[in-house]
Design a protein around this motif. Structure first.
Motif, PDB file in Angstrom:
ATOM      1  N   PRO A  49      38.612  48.786  39.127  1.00 60.85           N
ATOM      2  CA  PRO A  49      38.643  49.976  40.065  1.00 60.85           C
ATOM      3  C   PRO A  49      37.549  49.658  40.458  1.00 60.85           C
ATOM      4  O   PRO A  49      37.280  50.553  41.859  1.00 60.85           O
ATOM      5  N   ILE A  50      36.359  50.031  39.834  1.00 63.12           N
ATOM      6  CA  ILE A  50      35.222  49.433  40.776  1.00 63.12           C
ATOM      7  C   ILE A  50      35.017  48.844  42.362  1.00 63.12           C
ATOM      8  O   ILE A  50      34.776  48.800  42.924  1.00 63.12           O
ATOM      9  N   LEU A  51      35.535  47.350  41.925  1.00 60.22           N
ATOM     10  CA  LEU A  51      35.821  45.871  42.711  1.00 60.22           C
ATOM     11  C   LEU A  51      37.042  46.460  43.626  1.00 60.22           C
ATOM     12  O   LEU A  51      36.717  46.582  45.173  1.00 60.22           O
ATOM     13  N   LEU A  52      37.968  47.591  43.464  1.00 59.00           N
ATOM     14  CA  LEU A  52      38.460  47.948  44.584  1.00 59.00           C
ATOM     15  C   LEU A  52      38.587  49.182  45.315  1.00 59.00           C
ATOM     16  O   LEU A  52      38.975  48.924  46.748  1.00 59.00           O
ATOM     17  N   GLU A  53      37.396  50.089  44.950  1.00 60.53           N
ATOM     18  CA  GLU A  53      36.524  50.743  45.990  1.00 60.53           C
ATOM     19  C   GLU A  53      35.834  49.986  46.617  1.00 60.53           C
ATOM     20  O   GLU A  53      35.564  50.398  47.564  1.00 60.53           O
ATOM     21  N   ALA A  54      34.917  48.525  45.601  1.00 60.35           N
ATOM     22  CA  ALA A  54      33.634  48.475  46.739  1.00 60.35           C
ATOM     23  C   ALA A  54      35.038  48.217  48.086  1.00 60.35           C
ATOM     24  O   ALA A  54      34.025  48.177  49.580  1.00 60.35           O
TER      25      ALA A  54
END
Length: 260
Positions: A49-54
């Motif tokens: 999810p952190i990758l997706l938000e970035a």
């Protein structure tokens, strides 16, 4: 191996596994699942999810993936990763921090990204994706927060949704999805896809580890066929228990994908 045989073999293997296991596997032939909404410590799978938000923030212009990010000794933490082993790194491109977070599961890079993106913004992305069991409540290696009950959590189903947002419309444009897949395709830690060696099958994934906890989630692509696979385990008393389960499940997945 056809889908029905694959389904039976996966169910038989999972029912005999040690510890607690949750499963979510989806292809164009159907879904195999077991306790898909059960909540687990997320370990390093929270980095998806952190990758997706970035990628989402890069699309909106809030961040520039080519911008240089300052790195100070205060950013460096233990556990997985290589930043802690470098000699006083002072800055790094944001896109390279994303690669470190996913490809070698770098905890220091992850914590830098949480600060840069904003924990509340990451939580908002989790809400946008309607992930019911996924929570980001602490940084990597913050065991004191964990002892106070602030644990990062997820479920097999939620991670399956995250994987699908990397291949389908709904959150990111095609260019962002391609970059996300490219980064996950360089993953150096494999469990479910460890035995996949065929050049005809592309593999994208992210693992997670904590004491007594072992996770993996993968996307396998062969021509126009996609398979999303998520397996979460905890309550493991011996590391070999997880190794045996993941290796056997991975071989079943490889056999199925090789025959479609």
């Amino acid at each position: 191996m056809n889908w029905d045989q694959f389904n039976r073999d996966v169910q038989r293997l999972t029912s005999a596994a040690h510890g607690r296991v949750s499963l979510f596997i989806e292809s164009d032939k159907g879904v195999i699942e077991k306790d898909r909404h059960a909540v687990y410590p997320a370990a390093s799978t929270i980095k998806i999810p952190i990758l997706l938000e970035a990628l989402r923030q890069a699309e909106s212009g809030e961040i520039d993936l080519k911008q240089s990010i300052s790195i100070s000794p205060a950013h460096i933490t233990g556990g997985a990763g290589i930043l802690q082993s470098l000699y006083h790194p002072t800055e790094m491109k944001l896109v390279d921090l994303l690669s470190l977070m996913i490809v070698v599961s770098d905890n220091s890079a992850t914590n830098i990204l949480i600060d840069l993106l904003g924990q509340n913004q990451i939580k908002q992305c989790i809400n946008i994706m309607n992930l019911q069991e996924t929570k980001l409540q602490r940084k990597m290696m913050d065991f004191e927060a964990g002892r106070r009950g602030f644990e990062n959590t997820t479920s097999a189903y939620d991670l399956g949704i995250c994987l699908k947002f990397l291949t389908e419309d709904g959150l990111l444009n095609e260019e962002s999805r391609a970059l996300g897949l490219e980064i996950m395709g360089r993953q150096q830690f494999r469990k479910l896809a460890y035995s996949v060696t065929s050049s005809k099958i592309a593999v994208y994934g992210k693992t997670g580890e904590l004491p007594g906890v072992s996770h993996d989630c993968v996307i396998l692509k062969k021509e126009h066929h996609l398979l999303y696979g998520v397996a979460l385990m905890d309550g493991i008393t011996q590391a070999e228990e997880a190794l045996i389960y993941f290796s056997r499940l991975g071989r079943l997945i490889e056999q199925y994908m090789s025959n479609i």
